[in-house]
Scaffold this active site. Structure first.
Site, mmCIF file in Angstrom:
data_model
loop_
_atom_site.group_PDB
_atom_site.id
_atom_site.type_symbol
_atom_site.label_atom_id
_atom_site.label_comp_id
_atom_site.label_asym_id
_atom_site.label_seq_id
_atom_site.Cartn_x
_atom_site.Cartn_y
_atom_site.Cartn_z
ATOM 1 N N SER A 349 0.799 -1.215 0.000
ATOM 2 C CA SER A 349 0.000 0.000 0.000
ATOM 3 C C SER A 349 0.835 1.268 0.000
ATOM 4 O O SER A 349 0.509 2.236 -0.681
ATOM 5 C CB SER A 349 -0.910 0.023 1.236
ATOM 6 O OG SER A 349 -1.659 -1.155 1.341
ATOM 7 N N CYS A 350 1.894 1.277 0.809
ATOM 8 C CA CYS A 350 2.585 2.539 1.091
ATOM 9 C C CYS A 350 4.085 2.384 0.954
ATOM 10 O O CYS A 350 4.648 1.350 1.322
ATOM 11 C CB CYS A 350 2.261 3.004 2.515
ATOM 12 S SG CYS A 350 0.509 3.118 2.865
ATOM 13 N N GLY A 378 0.924 4.325 -2.609
ATOM 14 C CA GLY A 378 0.900 5.702 -2.125
ATOM 15 C C GLY A 378 2.268 6.062 -1.581
ATOM 16 O O GLY A 378 2.944 5.239 -0.949
ATOM 17 N N ASN A 562 3.648 8.399 5.726
ATOM 18 C CA ASN A 562 3.296 8.078 4.344
ATOM 19 C C ASN A 562 2.245 9.048 3.820
ATOM 20 O O ASN A 562 1.985 10.094 4.423
ATOM 21 C CB ASN A 562 2.784 6.638 4.268
ATOM 22 C CG ASN A 562 1.482 6.461 5.038
ATOM 23 O OD1 ASN A 562 1.345 6.975 6.143
ATOM 24 N ND2 ASN A 562 0.526 5.753 4.470
ATOM 25 N N CYS A 564 -0.918 8.852 3.907
ATOM 26 C CA CYS A 564 -2.102 9.005 4.757
ATOM 27 C C CYS A 564 -1.766 9.101 6.239
ATOM 28 O O CYS A 564 -2.644 8.972 7.090
ATOM 29 C CB CYS A 564 -3.074 7.853 4.513
ATOM 30 S SG CYS A 564 -3.598 7.710 2.787
ATOM 31 N N THR A 565 -0.521 9.280 6.579
ATOM 32 C CA THR A 565 0.012 9.584 7.918
ATOM 33 C C THR A 565 -0.173 8.482 8.950
ATOM 34 O O THR A 565 -0.115 8.758 10.143
ATOM 35 C CB THR A 565 -0.565 10.917 8.488
ATOM 36 O OG1 THR A 565 -1.893 10.724 8.959
ATOM 37 C CG2 THR A 565 -0.513 12.040 7.473
ATOM 38 N N GLU A 566 -0.349 7.228 8.525
ATOM 39 C CA GLU A 566 -0.460 6.168 9.522
ATOM 40 C C GLU A 566 0.769 5.274 9.598
ATOM 41 O O GLU A 566 0.901 4.481 10.529
ATOM 42 C CB GLU A 566 -1.700 5.299 9.265
ATOM 43 C CG GLU A 566 -1.570 4.235 8.196
ATOM 44 C CD GLU A 566 -1.811 4.745 6.796
ATOM 45 O OE1 GLU A 566 -2.014 3.937 5.864
ATOM 46 O OE2 GLU A 566 -1.803 5.986 6.618
#
Length: 948
Positions: A349-350, A378, A562, A564-566
């Site tokens: 994903s990231c 991402g 990343n 989305c900041t998680e």
């Protein structure tokens, strides 16, 4: 109320039941059967509203003018009734006479005329049946069968309104595809009045999809109703075709297909809502030049088989993974769903990267971004090492133009590589707050200024050290440096950073540094918050908590999060961090009695295994990502459907019970995830860099919270340390068996996969109870089914309630008929104080080894509110925050959601007053600007990555 019809329109008028409930002084209603009941003025208001709805269309009661007029007319009727009442009682016919008179005096002649006519025709059907155009040559018997199947087993829906609406759209020569679309459009117009029509619409779309898929595989027109489809036979044909088209991995054909297809649950095709199935149809199902031939259960089984390729007992594991996905108790991330079982299985994903301060590294980063984004990854890019504006360039004896021109190229790369047309390419640039270019960095998303120094499409985020927040609270100075002169600041955190930073300030005072700038810390903080509100960027993320609590401190430094900041993983020039995500559907693990911990344990154990498999199966587009991922093996298990779980439990977001549930649910998820990774380590071996990690020392996420507290000193950390499970035994297990994964948990936004599952996104509060969601699949009416269920139980769900929800933009706050307990339970995101969200996030964060995508909501932003909120998040130990959500400049279409399914109009939204108490906050510093016309991320923005 009873209905009367005529050839033109219909209204609803008070009947013998008017005034059954409630009391209004001593006034009583004499009914036709001779009984007496208390008078209730709200019955008059509802009757008038229905009259306007029927005569003038849905927009009547929804418009501000008519809504106000109904209130005035109701008051006039009640006043007149009290004046004419004899012995405190008034006959129902007299009430209706006075209503007519009030309408006439108010010059509402059309409504009054219809009202008179319909009092005489109350026994007739509400709508005159519409005759079907016999010139249209369609198999109407099959249409009726399809619609009957679509409504079967669902409460409060019927085939008739769908069929009648469809008849209105028929024309001579209509094609089969157009007829299928007409059925879908007919059903979707009914969703706002009954949420179950979303499933009806999905089933009609499913019928269209079945025809499309079967016809494609057979090479000729084929059609089958749900119960007629032989899914096991279909799957074999589907897989053969997918392999022939080089869309599916040929290795899937080596499975025992009899064994794996025995796991298929065809009935689960019927579980989708319209938004979920349309999203799958548009963006996920395999197709040949736009013709879909992958059905939902084939999709889930393809993904499951792809994740089981390296398992010893592939068929059994594929069946286990399929069961978890198809039941929607767990959902893998979008890249995994897109690509598992395909010929290019990029499932991660990231990706996080660090860009070094030389041209080779900078331009290599553009190439890496393009390759990583190509298959739906991402990106989070750490740009802090790149020297700032005015810094000396030794090779040319010139001066640097700073980091901003390079960010412009990164922005354009993200736009050019759009993830195969499935979703927009997306990246986020991170910069530390001490970088000399940070002020220009704050302006990157502005719509004014030199466009060559703007990045309109790329996200940005501040990477904020604790020392800066200490300076803000002390109203002290802050110094900006160029990283070529202060290179070690990039790799330092906590008190080590603070000491070295102060040494560089002293060096600047002695004239030993060429490029630096002194600013007031509060002034820079004010500007950061101003830009966050005005442009939605840069986001606020906190460097020190991410590093001080990282299990991998011994192996490197977390330089950014990343997209989305998680995700909080180490990066350097040689390692691109990779994370593999999936989310537990919390709504499927909660009953009104509480959390089903046994089922949650089973779900988490299987989910961690699936995520770990991603690492070995994954197609890596660059070697740095492969090297990093195989070495550290991080995964990110998160959750979604949190708000749905609260609805099931009857807990308002703004309650101590909700905060406790956030704590308890995350504690169990964390416990089971760590235990599952440790069990995999015993089975498959520890990750390569386990020795020296916090895990190896028996320091679990709950324990690392103490490390942050020690570094913060004083009262700069306000967190809860309580626990309920047997963590001591788990610590010993981790020490003995190790961990398979360096990182195990992260809560992602789940924007798309939550749509697939039909639940609320991630840990988000309810946005509105009735609104239109726009995304790449179109516009969708979204109505809160939990609210509708509650209103039905109290006899409050009717057309007037739909109209009121439109008028009040999905909020219950202004609807008098609704009790305070429901208003609090179903309060929307902009009606609550976001500090409640921070409180819940703080309680989750203590259990999470990575971070959370936490959106914050402000209805009427001001500098003081923003300052208090973001400093509150820092004090509560959060690692990151995500979007600041401002109320959109659009609202629910006031006239109707039907027909266009609710295209949004540019109408300023109402601002209901908060309905919740506010948690205590710390005194605000001197940050008193007022943000008035901002552009923080709109929740209904179809271009927003989080909304996809």
């Amino acid at each position: 109320m009873t209905s009367r019809t005529s050839s033109t329109s219909s209204v609803t008028v008070p009947d013998d039941r008017a005034g059954d409930d409630g009391d209004s002084g001593t006034l009583r209603v004499l009914r036709r059967d001779g009984s007496v009941s208390p008078f209730d003025a709200s019955k008059i208001s509802v009757a008038l509203s229905k009259a306007f709805l029927a005569v003038e269309g849905d927009g009547a009661a929804a418009s501000s003018r008519i809504h106000h007029l109904v209130g005035e007319l109701t008051t006039q009727v009640e006043t007149s009734l009290r004046r004419h009442a004899s012995a405190g009682a008034v006959h129902i016919e007299q009430i209706q006479d006075i209503v007519e008179l009030a309408l006439m005096r108010g010059e509402q002649h059309k409504v009054a005329r219809a009202y008179v006519l319909y009092r005489e025709e109350r026994a007739k059907a509400r709508h005159k049946p519409v005759e079907r155009d016999t010139s249209v040559h369609v198999d109407w018997a099959r249409v009726e069968d399809v619609v009957a199947e679509a409504v079967a087993g669902l409460a409060d829906v019927s085939a008739e309104p769908v069929l009648e609406e469809t008849k209105r759209t028929l024309y001579d020569g209509i094609s089969e595809a157009e007829l299928a679309t007409a059925l879908i459009m007919a059903a979707r117009t009914l969703v706002e009045r009954e949420p179950n029509y979303s499933q009806v619409t999905a089933r009609l779309l499913l019928d269209k999809l079945r025809g499309e898929a079967l016809s494609h595989l057979a090479g000729e027109r084929r059609q089958a109703r749900h119960g007629e489809l032989d899914y096991r036979s279909y799957f074999r044909d589907y897989l053969a075709r997918a392999i022939e088209l080089e869309l599916a991995d040929p290795e899937l054909a080596t499975f025992d297909l009899d064994a794996v297809t025995a796991a298929i649950r065809p009935e689960r095709d019927l579980d989708f809502g319209f938004l979920g199935l349309q999203t799958l149809y548009d963006r996920y199902f395999l197709h040949e030049r736009g013709t879909r031939f992958e059905l939902p259960q084939a999709f889930f089984l393809r993904v499951a088989m792809g994740l089981a390729l390296r398992e010893d007992d592939r068929e059994a594991r594929a069946a286990e993974f399929y069961e978890l996905l198809s039941s929607q108790r767990f959902m893998a991330s979008t890249p995994t769903l897109f690509n598992s079982g395909t010929t290019r299985a990029q499932l991660s994903s990231c990706f996080l990267t660090t860009v070094d301060d030389d041209l080779d590294s900078i331009f290599q980063s553009y190439r890496n971004n393009a390759l990583l984004a190509k298959y739906s990854g991402g990106l989070g890019n750490d740009w802090t090492p790149v020297r700032g504006l005015g810094a000396h360039i030794k090779g040319t004896n010139g001066k640097s133009q700073g980091v901003v021109p390079f960010l412009k190229i990164a922005n354009d790369t993200a736009v050019a590589v759009n993830q195969g047309g499935k979703r927009k390419g997306a990246a986020c640039a991170y910069l530390e707050t001490w970088h000399i270019d940070v002020e220009e960095f704050l302006d990157l998303r502005k719509n004014t200024g030199d466009d060559r120094r703007r990045t309109h499409d790329m996200n940005t985020a501040n990477w904020v050290p604790d020392e800066f927040l200490r300076r803000v609270e002390a109203d002290a100075e802050w110094t900006l440096f160029s990283p070529d002169e202060t290179p070690d600041l990039h790799d330092l955190y906590g008190m080590a950073f603070a000491r070295r930073y102060r040494e560089y300030e002293a060096a600047a005072d002695r004239g030993e540094l060429r490029v630096f700038k002194r600013v007031r810390a509060v002034g820079l903080w004010r500007r950061m918050l101003t830009m966050l509100f005005e442009t939605g960027h840069p986001w606020i993320t906190f460097k020190d908590p991410c590093n001080l609590r990282s299990p991998q401190q011994h192996a490197g430094v977390v330089h950014s999060s990343n997209l989305c900041t998680e995700i909080t993983l180490n990066t350097n020039a040689d390692e691109v961090a990779v994370c593999n995500l999936g989310s537990v559907n919390l709504a499927k693990h909660v009953t009104p009695e509480g959390l089903d911990t046994e089922q949650l344990e089973r779900t988490v154990t299987t989910a961690v295994r699936m995520l770990d498999n991603v690492i070995d199966i994954n197609f890596y587009t660059i070697p740095q990502a492969r090297h990093s991922n195989l070495r550290h093996r991080p995964v990110g298990l998160g959750l979604m459907g949190y708000q749905d779980a609260l609805f099931t439990l009857g807990l308002p977001v703004t309650s101590d019970g909700a905060v406790e549930f956030a704590d308890n649910s995350m504690e169990h998820l964390s416990y089971y995830a760590i235990a599952a990774s440790s069990a995999l380590a015993a089975e498959r071996g520890r990750y390569e860099t386990f020795d020296g990690s916090l895990w190896s020392k028996g320091i679990l996420p709950i324990d690392s919270l103490r490390l942050l507290a020690d570094a913060r000193e004083g009262d700069a950390l306000d967190v809860d340390f309580s626990s309920t499970l047997d963590w001591d035994s788990l610590r010993e297990k981790v020490r003995a068996d190790g961990m398979r994964n360096s990182n195990v948990m992260a809560i992602a936004p789940t924007a798309t996969i939550s749509n697939i599952c039909g639940v609320g996104q991630s840990i988000e509060p309810q946005f509105e109870n009735l609104y239109v969601k726009s995304n790449m699949s179109g516009d969708f009416t979204v109505i809160n089914p939990h609210l509708v269920r509650s209103l039905k139980q109290r006899g409050l769900w009717d057309e007037v309630m739909v109209s009121d929800l439109k008028y009040f933009d999905g909020s219950l706050a202004g609807i008098d008929r609704v009790s305070d307990d429901l208003k609090r339970l179903y309060a929307t995101a902009f009606e609550i104080d976001s500090r409640w969200l921070v409180d819940a996030a703080s309680r989750r964060q203590k259990w999470i080894d990575q971070a959370q995508s936490l959106n914050l909501y402000i209805d009427a932003p001001s500098g003081r509110k923003l300052d208090e909120l973001y400093r509150y998040a820092w004090h509560k130990g959060l690692k990151t925050t995500y979007y600041l959500r401002a109320r959109a400049a659009t609202s629910v279409e006031k006239s109707t959601l039907r027909g266009t399914d609710g295209k949004l109009n540019a109408v300023p939204a109402a601002s209901p007053a908060p309905v919740s108490p506010e948690p205590a906050s710390r005194p605000a510093p001197d940050v008193d600007f007022v943000a008035t016309d901002g552009a923080a991320c709109r929740i209904d923005d179809p271009d927003c990555e989080a909304c996809q």
